[in-house]
Design an enzyme around this catalytic site. Structure first.
Site, PDB file in Angstrom:
ATOM      1  N   HIS A  98      -5.713  -6.787  -1.110  1.00 46.74           N
ATOM      2  CA  HIS A  98      -4.664  -5.794  -0.866  1.00 46.74           C
ATOM      3  C   HIS A  98      -3.394  -6.470  -0.338  1.00 46.74           C
ATOM      4  O   HIS A  98      -3.414  -7.096   0.713  1.00 46.74           O
ATOM      5  CB  HIS A  98      -5.189  -4.776   0.139  1.00 46.74           C
ATOM      6  CG  HIS A  98      -4.521  -3.445   0.091  1.00 46.74           C
ATOM      7  ND1 HIS A  98      -4.294  -2.742  -1.081  1.00 46.74           N
ATOM      8  CD2 HIS A  98      -4.038  -2.649   1.081  1.00 46.74           C
ATOM      9  CE1 HIS A  98      -3.718  -1.591  -0.809  1.00 46.74           C
ATOM     10  NE2 HIS A  98      -3.538  -1.510   0.496  1.00 46.74           N
ATOM     11  N   ASP A 157      -8.473  -5.810  -5.547  1.00 41.11           N
ATOM     12  CA  ASP A 157      -8.110  -4.712  -4.651  1.00 41.11           C
ATOM     13  C   ASP A 157      -8.524  -3.401  -5.314  1.00 41.11           C
ATOM     14  O   ASP A 157      -8.061  -3.088  -6.411  1.00 41.11           O
ATOM     15  CB  ASP A 157      -6.603  -4.737  -4.412  1.00 41.11           C
ATOM     16  CG  ASP A 157      -6.117  -3.570  -3.561  1.00 41.11           C
ATOM     17  OD1 ASP A 157      -6.958  -2.871  -2.959  1.00 41.11           O
ATOM     18  OD2 ASP A 157      -4.885  -3.373  -3.502  1.00 41.11           O
ATOM     19  N   SER A 199       0.845  -1.184   0.000  1.00 40.55           N
ATOM     20  CA  SER A 199       0.000   0.000   0.000  1.00 40.55           C
ATOM     21  C   SER A 199       0.893   1.252   0.000  1.00 40.55           C
ATOM     22  O   SER A 199       1.777   1.378  -0.844  1.00 40.55           O
ATOM     23  CB  SER A 199      -0.946  -0.047   1.209  1.00 40.55           C
ATOM     24  OG  SER A 199      -1.971   0.885   1.089  1.00 40.55           O
TER      25      SER A 199
END
Length: 483
Positions: free
Chosen positions: A443, A418, A163
């Site tokens: 994710h 995601d 991320s």
């Protein structure tokens, strides 16, 4: 050797965390770093926290240092121990590579607070919360812990991150290539910026996860719920019904408690459910069952309306906020419930350099229409923090639109389930920038510990990561002499 056997080799360290059945141990240390890396007129420092495990490293002083790399996690918006717990791939890889594991905390998060308890008191302090300062922190840690010896380069460093951490892993390879030999950037939305990625992509992918992957009625019910909730918010009796049905920790007393606070909470929850839609139970953002979106949508799998829709929606929400049965009430003031992720710090970053436009039209997604307006967004940021966003900063500092031939040794991996993948790097004409797509992945699933429930695509992704890392290490070995 299995992951459990590798872990059994670790002894004598100071902290224990868990990821599934594995036990991860490390030493917790700090290093003094400047509050401001980019001025010569201030000397103030603070203690930056990092976690280290060198149990697997080759201790032979005569060995080629390139044979014992450092696997470095670029900490993101939370307590660094949370990311150590949830990045099992690094722990499984370390014994194979005879590597040191290093997890470095991001400034202003966890225990790395430049101004202690006053760190969040004013924009004057928060102004030092930037990705540039964080990358400089990481660079200083790497240079300090891994110096060259004069004629030979230091041990090779492979950066990892998921991320925002994935963005940082890619950016540190771009900005400090002499310190980092390669980077695995998982679910890194480095293109989720104005002018590069269309603002509606995030919510369109998110909607498809709830609709196409499970059942069409789920997204339809969510789309219908916004109007139902708004209608109930228009009267005192309606608010009373909502309070009774949802069992809020703090009663809703006015319409904006629904149309602003509750709507924002629900929007965050739907995004979080898609992000942590892993094929096994997890507790990364909240304790949830395997495939939590499927479980959520299983309670919205018929056509509902009115009070019945509210009942079913609340039942579905318990999958996220009370799956373990420990929540006495529904707290809508935050979708985060003590796991270590900091909404506060990220909210400031989103008002300065991490301006990632997200919008909805209610037609191609399951959300109320919400156009993106930069001026409105900027006004809210100024009112809240006294700062003006600089939406072009990340692209100016690191690029992202174009990954030209000067950028090498980065893997961008994205799970196609995601919602952040829409702002990720899904294609590249640069042969030295590798793209790994995981059709069944949520994710940064590929950074988590291996699990029997993993889909084949994530197992293949990890194998590709290993191949690329081995290639980078071989190249580093050839070039390690300094002339």
């Amino acid at each position: 050797m299995t992951a459990a056997q590798w872990v059994a080799l670790i002894i004598g360290l100071s902290a224990v965390v868990r990821d599934g059945a594995a036990t991860y141990e490390y030493q917790t240390k700090t290093i003094d770093v400047p509050i401001d890396h980019f001025t010569y007129t201030g000397e103030a420092t603070f203690k930056l926290r990092y976690l280290i495990n060198d149990t697997y490293a080759d201790k032979d002083a005569t060995a080629d240092p390139a044979n014992s790399p450092i696997l470095f996690y670029a900490g993101n918006e939370g307590d660094i121990e949370l990311f150590a717990q949830n990045t099992g791939f690094m722990w499984e890889l370390a014994p194979k590579l005879k590597a040191t594991l290093l997890f470095v905390e991001h400034r202003f998060y966890g225990h790395s607070l430049p101004f202690g308890n006053a760190s969040y008191e004013s924009p004057k302090h928060l102004g030092y919360l930037t990705s540039e300062q964080a990358l400089a922190d990481f660079a200083l840690v790497l240079r300090t812990l891994n110096p060259p010896n004069g004629t030979t380069r230091a041990r090779p460093v492979i950066a990892f991150g998921g991320s925002y951490g994935g963005m940082l892993a890619a950016w540190i390879r771009i900005k400090y290539p002499h310190l980092v030999a390669g980077a695995i950037a998982a679910s890194a939305p480095i293109r989720q910026f104005a002018g590069v990625t269309e603002c509606g992509i995030f919510n369109q992918i998110l909607t498809s996860v709830f609709q196409v992957a499970y059942n069409a009625e789920c997204a339809t019910n969510i789309r219908r719920s916004w109007t139902t909730l708004q209608n109930y918010s228009a009267s005192a009796d309606g608010l009373r019904v909502l309070n009774e049905k949802f069992k809020f920790c703090t009663n809703l007393t006015k319409a904006t408690d629904v149309t602003e606070t509750l709507f924002d909470y629900l929007t965050d929850v739907y995004g979080n459910l898609a992000m942590i839609n892993y094929p096994y139970p997890s507790s990364f953002l909240a304790p949830v069952p395997a495939y939590p979106v499927r479980e959520f949508c299983g309670r919205l799998n018929q056509t509902y309306s009115g009070a019945e829709l509210l009942d079913q929606l609340h039942s579905a929400l318990t999958i996220y906020y009370n799956y373990d049965g420990k929540a006495p009430c529904l707290n809508i003031n935050s979708s985060y419930d003590g796991t270590g992720i900091s909404d506060q710090g990220w909210d400031f970053q989103a008002c300065t350099e991490m301006v990632m436009p997200i919008c909805a039209d209610g037609v191609h997604d399951m959300f109320p229409p919400q156009p993106w307006n930069m001026q409105t967004y900027a006004d809210k940021c100024f009112k809240k923090y006294g700062v003006h966003p600089r939406p072009a900063n990340a692209l100016l500092n690191y690029g992202g639109e174009f990954l030209d031939a000067t950028i090498t040794n980065i893997v961008f991996s994205n799970g196609l389930l995601d919602p952040w993948s829409g702002g990720g790097v899904l294609r590249s004409s640069n042969e030295n920038v590798k793209i790994v797509l995981i059709p069944e992945g949520a994710h940064h699933l590929d950074l988590r510990a291996s699990n029997p429930a993993d889909p084949a695509s994530v197992t293949r992704a990890r194998a590709l990561h290993v191949q690329n890392i081995q290639k980078w290490l071989a190249e580093y070995r050839k070039q390690r002499k300094v002339y």
